[in-house]
Design an enzyme around this catalytic site. Structure first.
Site, short mmCIF file in Angstrom:
data_model
loop_
_atom_site.label_atom_id
_atom_site.label_comp_id
_atom_site.label_asym_id
_atom_site.label_seq_id
_atom_site.Cartn_x
_atom_site.Cartn_y
_atom_site.Cartn_z
N LYS A 51 0.85 -1.15 -0.11
CA LYS A 51 0.02 0.05 0.01
C LYS A 51 0.82 1.08 0.10
O LYS A 51 1.44 1.39 0.93
CB LYS A 51 -0.87 0.11 1.22
CG LYS A 51 -2.17 1.01 0.89
CD LYS A 51 -2.49 1.71 2.21
CE LYS A 51 -1.97 2.93 2.66
NZ LYS A 51 -2.09 3.95 1.79
N GLU B 210 9.92 1.02 10.47
CA GLU B 210 11.07 1.79 10.21
C GLU B 210 10.55 3.32 10.26
O GLU B 210 9.69 3.68 9.48
CB GLU B 210 11.59 1.74 8.67
CG GLU B 210 12.02 0.56 8.21
CD GLU B 210 13.32 -0.01 8.91
OE1 GLU B 210 14.15 0.95 9.17
OE2 GLU B 210 13.63 -1.13 8.72
N GLU C 39 10.17 15.48 15.31
CA GLU C 39 10.49 15.52 13.80
C GLU C 39 9.68 16.43 13.15
O GLU C 39 8.52 16.36 12.74
CB GLU C 39 10.30 14.12 13.44
CG GLU C 39 10.73 13.85 11.80
CD GLU C 39 10.57 12.51 11.35
OE1 GLU C 39 9.22 11.86 11.52
OE2 GLU C 39 11.31 11.91 10.70
N CYS D 19 13.98 10.68 6.15
CA CYS D 19 14.07 10.24 7.50
C CYS D 19 15.26 10.35 8.03
O CYS D 19 15.29 10.45 9.49
CB CYS D 19 13.59 8.52 7.44
SG CYS D 19 14.88 7.56 6.47
P1 NAD Z 1 2.40 8.15 7.57
O1 NAD Z 1 2.70 7.25 8.87
O2 NAD Z 1 1.40 9.26 7.98
O3 NAD Z 1 1.98 7.25 6.46
C1 NAD Z 1 2.84 6.21 6.06
C2 NAD Z 1 2.03 5.26 5.33
O4 NAD Z 1 1.13 4.76 6.34
C3 NAD Z 1 1.08 5.82 4.26
O5 NAD Z 1 0.94 4.75 3.37
C4 NAD Z 1 -0.21 5.85 5.09
O6 NAD Z 1 -1.32 5.67 4.12
C5 NAD Z 1 -0.06 4.67 5.88
N1 NAD Z 1 -1.12 4.85 6.85
C6 NAD Z 1 -1.57 5.86 7.83
N2 NAD Z 1 -2.50 5.65 8.76
C7 NAD Z 1 -2.50 4.50 8.78
C8 NAD Z 1 -3.40 3.29 9.55
N3 NAD Z 1 -4.00 3.73 10.36
N4 NAD Z 1 -3.28 2.05 9.25
C9 NAD Z 1 -2.40 1.46 8.28
N5 NAD Z 1 -1.68 2.40 7.25
C10 NAD Z 1 -1.67 3.73 7.56
O7 NAD Z 1 3.92 8.84 7.41
P2 NAD Z 1 4.24 9.76 6.19
O8 NAD Z 1 3.67 10.93 6.49
O9 NAD Z 1 3.71 8.97 4.80
O10 NAD Z 1 5.81 9.57 5.95
C11 NAD Z 1 6.74 10.35 6.83
C12 NAD Z 1 7.17 9.61 8.13
O11 NAD Z 1 8.03 8.23 7.57
C13 NAD Z 1 8.24 10.33 8.86
O12 NAD Z 1 8.15 10.16 10.08
C14 NAD Z 1 9.51 9.60 8.29
O13 NAD Z 1 10.81 10.05 9.23
C15 NAD Z 1 9.33 8.53 8.16
N6 NAD Z 1 10.28 7.66 7.31
C16 NAD Z 1 11.39 6.66 7.57
C17 NAD Z 1 12.27 5.91 6.97
C18 NAD Z 1 12.94 4.91 7.43
O14 NAD Z 1 13.70 4.23 6.84
N7 NAD Z 1 13.15 4.97 8.91
C19 NAD Z 1 12.11 6.48 5.66
C20 NAD Z 1 11.14 7.39 5.18
C21 NAD Z 1 10.38 8.08 5.83
#
Ligand code: NAD
Length: 420
Positions: free
Chosen positions: A114, A190, A324, A225
């Site tokens: 997804k 992650e 963050e 990230c």
């Molecule tokens: P997010 O958690 O809002 O969304 C990530 C994914 O989760 C999306 O596909 C979203 O649709 C899904 N999601 C949201 N709510 C959900 C739920 N209730 N159930 C299941 N899936 C759900 O994060 P974002 O804003 O898309 O991404 C930014 C974050 O990702 C930042 O915190 C960043 O640091 C982190 N990130 C981490 C890494 C790493 O390798 N550690 C890499 C890139 C980004």
């Protein structure tokens, strides 16, 4: 499918990603606003390499024969887990998607992926490429939709055996709850970071440190990230170094992500932009100094652009040092000694990445040992490739992408205990 056949398909996928690199990068940039210059390298460039890495790895992992008593044969089989659910964020969808997909498929699993709401185009194209390269129907399924609908359904499904996730801590916590409420699927997270980049007065080349540190926070508008979002500078060079870094930041061309000369692209969404500006407002309220930037720019274009922003006089307890931002906002704190630097570096709930700049080898080793993070860069910031794991400690997560360590997530171990 036999390993050799799987390998062939995954190599073909890598070839096609390379052949369609520009198209894939542009699809991603139109979704998420990353500067094309960077997206080309970070997205198709990296994804093709990841498919190749696991294509090559898949027939080099063996089961084991256990050192049992002579009248017993103990075999440890490595089996695919079955169905892998993968949920990925909007920054670098292709790169991060490949970090999950390539090892999961190489290990012989099927995958339901997804993408994020705002960045699904490049992953949908990747699914087509996989089909065209001979991946059997049903082995890779890309399901778009809202996190709270499609993501939640995937995470609650009893048919999913392992869930791999990259995204925010808040969603990560939910996924653990969904697992507990459904079938106890293994969940690998992650998550975010608040990574310290520690500059000592004895850094080998302060000008280079300023240049790399600026890119370490401002590339992709800080939507990375592992961004070095907290700069810790030894007090004796604080003012000079901040001014060198500000000069580097001022040189960066912020603009149209599809223009190859832009060095910093757009913010992903209005919500994200408003959140970034909120951090600046709170920093002012907490008595921090806005040393550079702090505002929205190029508003007349209709896009969401923000100035590279440097905030000084930040104490570890301030909001901009703790939470963050995921935007082009750097929090700067001065330190007085190695112990002080370590204390401030570790004063965070996160533990994803870090940087240390010094020409003292013993100090470099002490800092690497002392900083709690998944990766510590020394005299650089942000380098990596497929041979090393990426993952966090503390609230930055519990799993790794990349390298052979990540491969293990996609196998179950089964013991055969045979009386001879
Ligand atoms: P997010 O958690 O809002 O969304 C990530 C994914 O989760 C999306 O596909 C979203 O649709 C899904 N999601 C949201 N709510 C959900 C739920 N209730 N159930 C299941 N899936 C759900 O994060 P974002 O804003 O898309 O991404 C930014 C974050 O990702 C930042 O915190 C960043 O640091 C982190 N990130 C981490 C890494 C790493 O390798 N550690 C890499 C890139 C980004």
């Amino acid at each position: 499918m036999a390993p050799a056949a799987r390998k062939k398909v995954l190599h073909k996928v890598a070839d096609r990603i390379e052949a369609e690199a520009l198209e894939l990068a542009v699809l991603g940039v139109r979704d998420n606003g990353t500067e094309l210059n960077m997206a080309l390298k970070a997205e198709p460039g990296s994804a093709a390499g990841t498919f190749r890495y696991y294509a090559e790895a898949l027939d080099k992992v063996y089961g084991e024969i256990a050192p049992t008593a002579p009248d017993v044969l103990g075999l440890v089989h490595r089996e695919p887990v079955g169905v892998v659910g993968a949920i990925v964020p909007w920054n670098f969808p292709l790169m991060i998607g490949a970090w999950k997909l390539a090892p999961a498929l190489a290990a012989g699993n099927s995958v339901v992926l997804k993408p994020a709401e705002t960045a699904s185009l490049s992953l949908l194209r990747l699914a087509e490429i996989c089909m065209e390269c001979g991946l059997p129907d049903g082995v890779l399924n890309v399901v778009t939709g809202q996190g709270s609908v499609a993501g939640e359904a995937l995470a609650l499904s009893h048919d999913v055996d392992v869930l791999v996730f990259t995204g925010s801590g808040a969603t990560g916590r939910r996924l653990l709850q969904y697992s507990a409420a459904s079938n106890l699927k293994r969940v690998y997270l992650e998550l975010g970071g608040k990574s310290p980049n520690v500059v000592f007065a004895d850094a080998p080349d302060l000008a280079q440190a300023a240049k790399v540190s600026a890119m370490g926070i401002f590339r992709n508008s800080g939507q990375v990230c592992v961004a070095g979002s907290r700069l810790l500078v030894e007090r004796s060079i604080h003012d000079d170094f901040v001014s060198m870094l500000a000069d580097e930041a001022k040189k960066l061309r912020v603009g149209d992500p599809l223009d190859l000369s832009s060095q910093v692209g757009a913010i992903n969404s209005e919500t994200q932009l408003m959140g970034n500006l909120g951090f600046v407002e709170d920093a002012i309220k907490e008595g921090n100094t806005i040393a550079l930037g702090g505002s929205r720019i190029l508003e007349s274009t209709g896009g969401y652009y923000m100035e590279p922003t440097i905030i000084t006089d930040v104490a570890p307890g301030h909001r901009v040092a703790r939470e963050e931002v995921f935007g082009p906002v750097l929090a700067v704190t001065a330190f007085d000694s190695d112990e002080d630097a370590l204390r401030i570096a570790n004063s965070t709930d996160y533990g994803l990445a870090a940087g240390v700049w010094t020409s003292n080898l013993s100090r470099a080793h002490r800092m690497v040992a002392g900083i709690r993070a998944g990766v510590v860069h020394v005299n650089t910031y942000g380098g990596s490739d497929n041979t090393v794991p990426l993952g966090g400690v503390k609230q930055s997560g519990n799993g790794h992408d990349k390298s052979m360590h990540a491969f293990d997530k996609y196998f179950d171990l089964k013991t055969a205990w045979m009386q001879l």
